[in-house]
Design an enzyme around this catalytic site. Structure first.
Site, PDB file in Angstrom:
ATOM      1  N   GLY A  30       0.680  -0.703  -0.175  1.00  0.00           N
ATOM      2  CA  GLY A  30      -0.100   0.205   0.062  1.00  0.00           C
ATOM      3  C   GLY A  30       0.667   1.229  -0.177  1.00  0.00           C
ATOM      4  O   GLY A  30       1.625   1.211  -0.932  1.00  0.00           O
ATOM      5  N   SER A  31       0.198   2.702   1.053  1.00  0.00           N
ATOM      6  CA  SER A  31       1.538   3.881   0.801  1.00  0.00           C
ATOM      7  C   SER A  31       2.422   3.899   1.221  1.00  0.00           C
ATOM      8  O   SER A  31       3.724   4.482   0.598  1.00  0.00           O
ATOM      9  CB  SER A  31       0.251   4.750   1.427  1.00  0.00           C
ATOM     10  N   THR A  32       2.893   2.315   2.011  1.00  0.00           N
ATOM     11  CA  THR A  32       4.095   2.475   2.541  1.00  0.00           C
ATOM     12  C   THR A  32       5.707   2.706   1.525  1.00  0.00           C
ATOM     13  O   THR A  32       6.162   2.366   1.467  1.00  0.00           O
ATOM     14  CB  THR A  32       4.671   2.056   3.576  1.00  0.00           C
ATOM     15  N   PHE A  33       4.860   2.599   1.097  1.00  0.00           N
ATOM     16  CA  PHE A  33       5.828   1.823  -1.248  1.00  0.00           C
ATOM     17  C   PHE A  33       5.825   3.492  -1.366  1.00  0.00           C
ATOM     18  O   PHE A  33       6.458   3.291  -2.585  1.00  0.00           O
ATOM     19  CB  PHE A  33       5.083   0.817  -1.862  1.00  0.00           C
ATOM     20  N   SER A  45      -1.360  11.093   1.809  1.00  0.00           N
ATOM     21  CA  SER A  45      -1.313   9.560   0.941  1.00  0.00           C
ATOM     22  C   SER A  45      -1.729   9.287  -0.493  1.00  0.00           C
ATOM     23  O   SER A  45      -2.948   9.163  -0.618  1.00  0.00           O
ATOM     24  CB  SER A  45      -1.391   8.801   2.544  1.00  0.00           C
TER      25      SER A  45
END
Length: 603
Positions: A326-329, A382
């Protein structure tokens, strides 16, 4: 009347004949008048030849047999004799201990005892014996009496009796008890490092963790020695090689810090319980060399009682399970775009809240209406729409090549066992539709392990180098001298140091102004990124209502070094997001990491 002389003579004739016959018999050697065979010289010679022939044949046979025994089968018989006179002995050698970076024992072999009872040798009654043993063995006295009455000898009373308990029992000097010593693997930290260290089975073979992956380093090398044996079977120590029972004092040292491991475990367990989550994990890595300072998963198991644990817990899911990050990438996608010149740090984008790609409409998680935002704000909020626009500035082929370059679809090659490689769609499938690059831009449509995500963020923290995450420091002796260090792959430069630092600076605003405020620590600059991703279904698509929350942090932001990742799988509740569930875990871990590593406050 006088007899005539002539008649007298006639009557004596038969006697004369008989006398002659006896004389004849003496001459011929017959006792009763039966003739006896006279042995000739030729017959005697024949007999001598026969006897001589038998002796010669016997001697020749003995000579041939002696030749066979000494010449033909000599070496074989000599070896057989030596085998009967010698015994092969492989002395037992304990496994090497496992210690953390501060030399705290994590795993060690310790002597334990199997206790047998022989009631026929008791010098006290069964009841007295039971009363004396019950409190020490933690058994019921009444049940012990029944056990003693069941057999007269050879009763297995307890297995794995600790050395201090055995010493206590031996001090009573009770007759009728037998102690058989053996070694057992002991884990003083119980379940604290079970997912890193693992355990050994009854055959003393590693089954998980470094006990499995580092079996060769943990097993001391022992050669089988041949000892002479006396006629009664006793070993003769005079022929034992000098020092064959001595073993080294080497220990396997890990990069794990027990203190940090405990802090991570407490923080993780608190959030997992609070949000009634399925599971969670925390990883702390030194980005300079890839050494892991903490690696915790919850739930876990007690390595000393592994037989009572759920077998699924033996697999360390931080290296063995895949998930969509998800958004951590997103920070990594920003770094890819910056490195290729597709964007500049001060570029701005229109974000209406939705964007249509092919036949799909992509939305932001939060509806903020129309706005114009820069790249740092895309990370702060994000924004999925902003990330799609960034990646659309790159040619899909170039973007795909960069995904492979950062390691997607590959393994990390860590020293922890059972690692799986990430999954990235084939280039043909990826390029077949514009939706694939779009979904990849915000961390969906591919999968990796939590450890691999830490590795990639490590490249942002160390100036662009992809290092190998590992837990093995090497073999050290009692003086702390290193005798062996594993050879790690050479770090691979994937981003320039300028690009990496620009992305870290943007991530710092996520903590100070954006969704990562839950990880903020006064006086310290922390970079980070939240993630709240839909949970992919094994059958395709996504599981309705299921999500994985995460937060990845880098400290200190002005001189990046340590990466901390927290993941909580399927937390429940309306307020279950990366910033509310995972970010507080990272903050709690960093609050312990900062003093341990003597990180100075931000100037």
């Amino acid at each position: 009347m006088q007899k005539s002389p002539s008649r007298t003579k006639f009557r004596n004739l038969p006697n004369l004949e008989f006398t002659r016959q006896r004389k004849f018999s003496r001459q011929t050697g017959s006792e009763n008048g039966t003739p006896k065979t006279i042995v000739s010289a030729a017959s005697l010679r024949s007999r001598l030849f026969i006897v001589w022939g038998v002796l010669m044949a016997t001697g020749l046979g003995l000579s041939l047999n002696l030749y066979r025994l000494q010449i033909i089968e000599g070496s074989k018989l000599t070896q057989r004799a030596r085998n009967q006179q010698m015994v092969n002995l492989r002395p037992f050698m304990p496994r090497r201990p496992v210690v953390d970076r501060n030399n705290n024992i994590l795993a060690i072999d310790r002597p334990v005892y199997t206790l047998y009872a022989h009631p026929k040798l008791f010098d006290k009654s069964n009841e007295e014996m039971a009363q004396q043993l019950a409190p020490i063995l933690n058994k019921d006295a009444g049940k012990l009496v029944k056990i003693f009455q069941s057999k007269r000898s050879g009763i297995l009373l307890a297995d794995g009796v600790a050395e201090n308990i055995a010493d206590h029992l031996i001090s009573f000097r009770l007759n009728g008890f037998e102690f058989i010593q053996k070694y057992s693997r002991f884990y003083p930290q119980d379940d604290l490092v079970a997912n890193v260290v693992g355990y050994v089975n009854l055959d003393r073979r590693g089954q998980a963790g470094v006990e499995y992956s580092q079996e060769k380093l943990l097993e001391r090398s022992v050669q089988t020695v041949r000892l002479s044996r006396a006629g009664n079977g006793a070993l003769m120590p005079d022929h034992a090689p000098q020092g064959f029972l001595h073993f080294d004092d080497l220990k396997l040292q890990l990069t794990i810090d027990n203190r940090l491991q405990r802090a991570a475990r407490i923080a993780l367990k608190e959030q997992v319980d609070k949000f009634q989550a399925k599971r969670g994990a925390v990883i702390v890595m030194d980005a300079m060399d890839g050494s892991l300072l903490a690696l915790v998963s919850q739930p876990t198991y007690n390595a000393n009682e592994y037989s009572k644990a759920d077998i699924a817990l033996f697999r360390n899911w931080t290296v063995a399970d895949l998930y969509e990050p998800g958004s951590t990438f997103k920070p990594l996608n920003v770094a890819i775009a910056l490195e290729n010149g597709a964007i500049k740090p001060d570029d701005t984008f229109n974000d209406p809240g939705t964007i249509k790609v092919a036949d799909r409409t992509i939305k932001n998680a939060e509806r903020n209406g129309y706005r114009r935002i820069n790249i740092a704000q895309i990370l702060q909020t994000s924004s999925n729409v902003g990330m799609v626009q960034i990646i659309q500035r790159m040619r899909p082929t170039l973007y795909y090549n960069w995904l492979e370059k950062v390691g997607l679809g590959q393994k990390v090659d860590t020293d922890l066992p059972f690692e799986v490689g990430g999954r990235l769609k084939s280039q043909e499938e990826f390029l077949s539709s514009t939706i694939e690059p779009a979904t990849t831009s915000f961390g969906q449509g591919f999968s990796l392990t939590p450890l691999q995500l830490v590795q990639m963020h490590g490249a942002l923290a160390n100036g662009g180098r992809l290092v190998t995450p590992h837990v093995v420091q090497g073999l050290i002796d009692s003086q702390g001298k290193i005798h062996y260090s594993p050879t790690l792959p050479r770090p691979r430069q994937i981003f320039s140091s300028t690009t990496a630092q620009k992305v870290v600076d943007m991530m710092e605003t996520v903590v100070s102004q954006g969704t990562g405020k839950g990880s903020k620590i006064n006086g310290y600059s922390i970079a980070g990124k939240t993630g709240t991703a839909q949970k992919a279904s094994p059958n395709g698509g996504y599981i309705p209502g299921a999500r994985i929350t995460s937060f990845v942090g880098i400290v200190p932001a002005e001189a990046p070094r340590y990466v901390v990742l927290a993941i909580v799988d399927e937390p429940k509740g309306e307020n279950a997001y990366g910033g509310t569930v995972a970010a507080p875990i990272v903050r709690a871990v960093m609050e312990v990491l900062i003093p341990l590593q003597k990180i100075s406050p931000t100037k």
